[in-house]
Scaffold this motif. Structure first.
Motif, PDB file in Angstrom:
ATOM      1  N   VAL A 240      35.318  -7.198 -92.219  1.00 16.55           N
ATOM      2  CA  VAL A 240      34.612  -7.297 -90.933  1.00 16.55           C
ATOM      3  C   VAL A 240      35.594  -7.066 -89.785  1.00 16.55           C
ATOM      4  CG1 VAL A 240      33.388  -8.871 -89.390  1.00 16.55           C
ATOM      5  CG2 VAL A 240      32.777  -8.793 -91.804  1.00 16.55           C
ATOM      6  N   SER A 241      36.770  -7.676 -89.888  1.00 20.64           N
ATOM      7  CA  SER A 241      37.777  -7.518 -88.842  1.00 20.64           C
ATOM      8  C   SER A 241      38.163  -6.053 -88.659  1.00 20.64           C
ATOM      9  CB  SER A 241      39.013  -8.355 -89.197  1.00 20.64           C
ATOM     10  OG  SER A 241      39.990  -8.212 -88.212  1.00 20.64           O
ATOM     11  N   ARG A 242      38.399  -5.357 -89.760  1.00 10.37           N
ATOM     12  CA  ARG A 242      38.788  -3.939 -89.684  1.00 10.37           C
ATOM     13  C   ARG A 242      37.641  -3.057 -89.210  1.00 10.37           C
ATOM     14  NH1 ARG A 242      41.327  -5.025 -94.423  1.00 10.37           N
ATOM     15  NH2 ARG A 242      39.619  -4.190 -95.649  1.00 10.37           N
ATOM     16  N   GLN A 243      36.472  -3.205 -89.824  1.00  6.60           N
ATOM     17  CA  GLN A 243      35.356  -2.302 -89.534  1.00  6.60           C
ATOM     18  C   GLN A 243      34.825  -2.462 -88.118  1.00  6.60           C
ATOM     19  OE1 GLN A 243      32.368  -2.066 -92.571  1.00  6.60           O
ATOM     20  NE2 GLN A 243      30.913  -1.038 -91.255  1.00  6.60           N
ATOM     21  N   TYR A 244      34.772  -3.691 -87.629  1.00  4.92           N
ATOM     22  CA  TYR A 244      34.180  -3.933 -86.311  1.00  4.92           C
ATOM     23  C   TYR A 244      35.233  -4.231 -85.244  1.00  4.92           C
ATOM     24  CZ  TYR A 244      29.861  -3.963 -88.910  1.00  4.92           C
ATOM     25  OH  TYR A 244      28.819  -3.608 -89.718  1.00  4.92           O
ATOM     26  N   MET A 245      36.510  -4.137 -85.639  1.00  4.18           N
ATOM     27  CA  MET A 245      37.626  -4.369 -84.720  1.00  4.18           C
ATOM     28  C   MET A 245      37.504  -5.719 -84.011  1.00  4.18           C
ATOM     29  SD  MET A 245      38.341  -0.520 -83.294  1.00  4.18           S
ATOM     30  CE  MET A 245      36.654  -0.176 -82.822  1.00  4.18           C
ATOM     31  N   ILE A 246      37.187  -6.734 -84.794  1.00  5.55           N
ATOM     32  CA  ILE A 246      37.097  -8.094 -84.288  1.00  5.55           C
ATOM     33  C   ILE A 246      38.323  -8.831 -84.816  1.00  5.55           C
ATOM     34  CG2 ILE A 246      35.773 -10.240 -84.265  1.00  5.55           C
ATOM     35  CD1 ILE A 246      33.280  -8.531 -84.916  1.00  5.55           C
ATOM     36  N   PRO A 247      39.124  -9.389 -83.926  1.00  7.09           N
ATOM     37  CA  PRO A 247      40.306 -10.107 -84.401  1.00  7.09           C
ATOM     38  C   PRO A 247      39.934 -11.224 -85.380  1.00  7.09           C
ATOM     39  CG  PRO A 247      40.391  -9.821 -82.029  1.00  7.09           C
ATOM     40  CD  PRO A 247      39.021  -9.389 -82.470  1.00  7.09           C
ATOM     41  N   ARG A 248      40.751 -11.375 -86.387  1.00  2.00           N
ATOM     42  CA  ARG A 248      40.519 -12.399 -87.412  1.00  2.00           C
ATOM     43  C   ARG A 248      40.385 -13.783 -86.770  1.00  2.00           C
ATOM     44  NH1 ARG A 248      41.538 -12.793 -93.185  1.00  2.00           N
ATOM     45  NH2 ARG A 248      41.635 -15.000 -93.674  1.00  2.00           N
ATOM     46  N   LYS A 249      41.153 -14.031 -85.720  1.00  2.00           N
ATOM     47  CA  LYS A 249      41.096 -15.326 -85.029  1.00  2.00           C
ATOM     48  C   LYS A 249      39.669 -15.619 -84.536  1.00  2.00           C
ATOM     49  CE  LYS A 249      43.120 -17.833 -81.177  1.00  2.00           C
ATOM     50  NZ  LYS A 249      44.043 -17.801 -80.063  1.00  2.00           N
ATOM     51  N   ILE A 250      39.005 -14.614 -83.993  1.00  2.00           N
ATOM     52  CA  ILE A 250      37.631 -14.797 -83.514  1.00  2.00           C
ATOM     53  C   ILE A 250      36.710 -15.101 -84.688  1.00  2.00           C
ATOM     54  CG2 ILE A 250      35.640 -13.609 -82.487  1.00  2.00           C
ATOM     55  CD1 ILE A 250      37.613 -12.253 -80.580  1.00  2.00           C
ATOM     56  N   LEU A 251      36.907 -14.406 -85.780  1.00  2.00           N
ATOM     57  CA  LEU A 251      36.082 -14.656 -86.964  1.00  2.00           C
ATOM     58  C   LEU A 251      36.293 -16.075 -87.489  1.00  2.00           C
ATOM     59  CD1 LEU A 251      36.596 -11.232 -88.755  1.00  2.00           C
ATOM     60  CD2 LEU A 251      34.563 -11.992 -87.499  1.00  2.00           C
ATOM     61  N   GLU A 252      37.516 -16.531 -87.479  1.00  2.00           N
ATOM     62  CA  GLU A 252      37.802 -17.889 -87.931  1.00  2.00           C
ATOM     63  C   GLU A 252      37.173 -18.916 -86.996  1.00  2.00           C
ATOM     64  OE1 GLU A 252      42.051 -17.653 -88.222  1.00  2.00           O
ATOM     65  OE2 GLU A 252      41.967 -16.737 -90.225  1.00  2.00           O
ATOM     66  N   GLU A 253      37.200 -18.633 -85.679  1.00  2.00           N
ATOM     67  CA  GLU A 253      36.535 -19.526 -84.725  1.00  2.00           C
ATOM     68  C   GLU A 253      35.037 -19.549 -84.988  1.00  2.00           C
ATOM     69  OE1 GLU A 253      37.473 -18.679 -80.646  1.00  2.00           O
ATOM     70  OE2 GLU A 253      39.623 -18.723 -81.066  1.00  2.00           O
ATOM     71  N   TYR A 254      34.462 -18.380 -85.222  1.00  2.00           N
ATOM     72  CA  TYR A 254      33.038 -18.280 -85.533  1.00  2.00           C
ATOM     73  C   TYR A 254      32.704 -19.169 -86.723  1.00  2.00           C
ATOM     74  CZ  TYR A 254      28.733 -16.060 -87.270  1.00  2.00           C
ATOM     75  OH  TYR A 254      27.465 -15.806 -87.737  1.00  2.00           O
ATOM     76  N   GLU A 255      33.509 -19.109 -87.759  1.00  2.00           N
ATOM     77  CA  GLU A 255      33.282 -19.953 -88.929  1.00  2.00           C
ATOM     78  C   GLU A 255      33.373 -21.430 -88.558  1.00  2.00           C
ATOM     79  OE1 GLU A 255      35.977 -18.770 -92.031  1.00  2.00           O
ATOM     80  OE2 GLU A 255      35.098 -16.766 -92.175  1.00  2.00           O
ATOM     81  N   SER A 256      34.320 -21.780 -87.700  1.00  2.00           N
ATOM     82  CA  SER A 256      34.509 -23.184 -87.341  1.00  2.00           C
ATOM     83  C   SER A 256      33.356 -23.739 -86.507  1.00  2.00           C
ATOM     84  CB  SER A 256      35.832 -23.379 -86.593  1.00  2.00           C
ATOM     85  OG  SER A 256      35.736 -22.919 -85.262  1.00  2.00           O
ATOM     86  N   TRP A 257      32.616 -22.854 -85.813  1.00  2.00           N
ATOM     87  CA  TRP A 257      31.475 -23.290 -85.010  1.00  2.00           C
ATOM     88  C   TRP A 257      30.250 -23.577 -85.866  1.00  2.00           C
ATOM     89  CZ3 TRP A 257      31.848 -18.572 -81.288  1.00  2.00           C
ATOM     90  CH2 TRP A 257      32.999 -18.692 -80.503  1.00  2.00           C
ATOM     91  N   GLY A 258      30.352 -23.328 -87.129  1.00  2.00           N
ATOM     92  CA  GLY A 258      29.186 -23.493 -87.986  1.00  2.00           C
ATOM     93  C   GLY A 258      28.281 -22.287 -87.919  1.00  2.00           C
ATOM     94  N   GLY A 259      28.782 -21.209 -87.377  1.00  2.00           N
ATOM     95  CA  GLY A 259      27.978 -20.003 -87.248  1.00  2.00           C
ATOM     96  C   GLY A 259      27.787 -19.266 -88.547  1.00  2.00           C
ATOM     97  N   CYS A 260      28.476 -19.705 -89.545  1.00  2.00           N
ATOM     98  CA  CYS A 260      28.430 -18.998 -90.824  1.00  2.00           C
ATOM     99  C   CYS A 260      27.549 -19.710 -91.826  1.00  2.00           C
ATOM    100  CB  CYS A 260      29.835 -18.836 -91.388  1.00  2.00           C
ATOM    101  SG  CYS A 260      30.874 -17.824 -90.353  1.00  2.00           S
ATOM    102  N   GLY A 261      26.419 -20.174 -91.384  1.00  2.00           N
ATOM    103  CA  GLY A 261      25.529 -20.869 -92.297  1.00  2.00           C
ATOM    104  C   GLY A 261      25.152 -20.019 -93.491  1.00  2.00           C
ATOM    105  N   ALA A 262      25.047 -18.733 -93.286  1.00  2.00           N
ATOM    106  CA  ALA A 262      24.652 -17.838 -94.378  1.00  2.00           C
ATOM    107  C   ALA A 262      25.857 -17.271 -95.110  1.00  2.00           C
ATOM    108  CB  ALA A 262      23.802 -16.688 -93.828  1.00  2.00           C
ATOM    109  N   VAL A 263      27.047 -17.558 -94.598  1.00  2.00           N
ATOM    110  CA  VAL A 263      28.246 -17.033 -95.236  1.00  2.00           C
ATOM    111  C   VAL A 263      28.551 -17.873 -96.462  1.00  2.00           C
ATOM    112  CG1 VAL A 263      30.710 -16.640 -94.964  1.00  2.00           C
ATOM    113  CG2 VAL A 263      29.174 -16.176 -93.069  1.00  2.00           C
ATOM    114  N   LYS A 264      28.867 -17.187 -97.555  1.00  2.00           N
ATOM    115  CA  LYS A 264      29.170 -17.888 -98.789  1.00  2.00           C
ATOM    116  C   LYS A 264      30.570 -17.520 -99.230  1.00  2.00           C
ATOM    117  CE  LYS A 264      24.376 -17.952-100.257  1.00  2.00           C
ATOM    118  NZ  LYS A 264      23.794 -17.345 -99.102  1.00  2.00           N
ATOM    119  N   LYS A 265      31.216 -18.460 -99.881  1.00  2.00           N
ATOM    120  CA  LYS A 265      32.547 -18.185-100.398  1.00  2.00           C
ATOM    121  C   LYS A 265      32.377 -17.675-101.829  1.00  2.00           C
ATOM    122  CE  LYS A 265      37.142 -19.979-100.122  1.00  2.00           C
ATOM    123  NZ  LYS A 265      37.990 -20.980 -99.560  1.00  2.00           N
ATOM    124  N   VAL A 266      32.796 -16.435-102.034  1.00  2.00           N
ATOM    125  CA  VAL A 266      32.666 -15.806-103.334  1.00  2.00           C
ATOM    126  C   VAL A 266      34.063 -15.390-103.782  1.00  2.00           C
ATOM    127  CG1 VAL A 266      31.652 -13.891-104.617  1.00  2.00           C
ATOM    128  CG2 VAL A 266      30.361 -14.983-102.770  1.00  2.00           C
TER     129      VAL A 266
END
Length: 119
Positions: free
Chosen positions: A6-32
């Motif tokens: 996601v970081s590479r394809q959409y040019m979103i810094p990993r830090k932002i993605l990690e913050e997104y996860e910390s906000w609980g925004g990843c309800g549908a995200v699963k650890k596989v």
């Protein structure tokens, strides 16, 4: 998609993605197999985060807005209020800058007038 994909394809810094996860925004995200997997809803939310950032929301405002978004329909009025407040602030800034342009144009006009008088 993994966080790195996601970081590479959409040019979103990993830090932002990690913050997104910390906000609980990843309800549908699963650890596989040790890696987070983002689905379409997550990508839509990330797009919203980037839009909020682009229109001038600060990190804390984005976090608040996204938390409200995750809450759903009952937070619509709160989100509308945030957007209204940001819009008003942007319009105030635009008007302030338009006033500056007016002052610049006046100064340019005065110099032009002096130049013509000397010709």
């Amino acid at each position: 998609m993994t966080i790195d994909e996601v970081s590479r394809q959409y040019m979103i810094p990993r830090k932002i993605l990690e913050e997104y996860e910390s906000w609980g925004g990843c309800g549908a995200v699963k650890k596989v197999m040790g890696a987070w997997q983002y689905d379409g809803q997550d990508l839509e939310r990330l797009s919203l985060i980037m839009t909020l950032h682009d229109i001038g929301f600060e990190k804390e405002e984005i976090e608040t807005y996204m938390t409200l978004t995750i809450q759903g329909v009952e937070s619509e009025n709160s989100r509308l209020q945030m957007l209204k407040k940001k819009r008003e602030a942007l319009l105030d800034e635009i008007h302030f800058r338009e006033k500056k342009v007016g002052h610049l144009d006046y100064l340019r006009y005065e110099i032009g007038k002096m130049q013509k008088a000397r010709e």
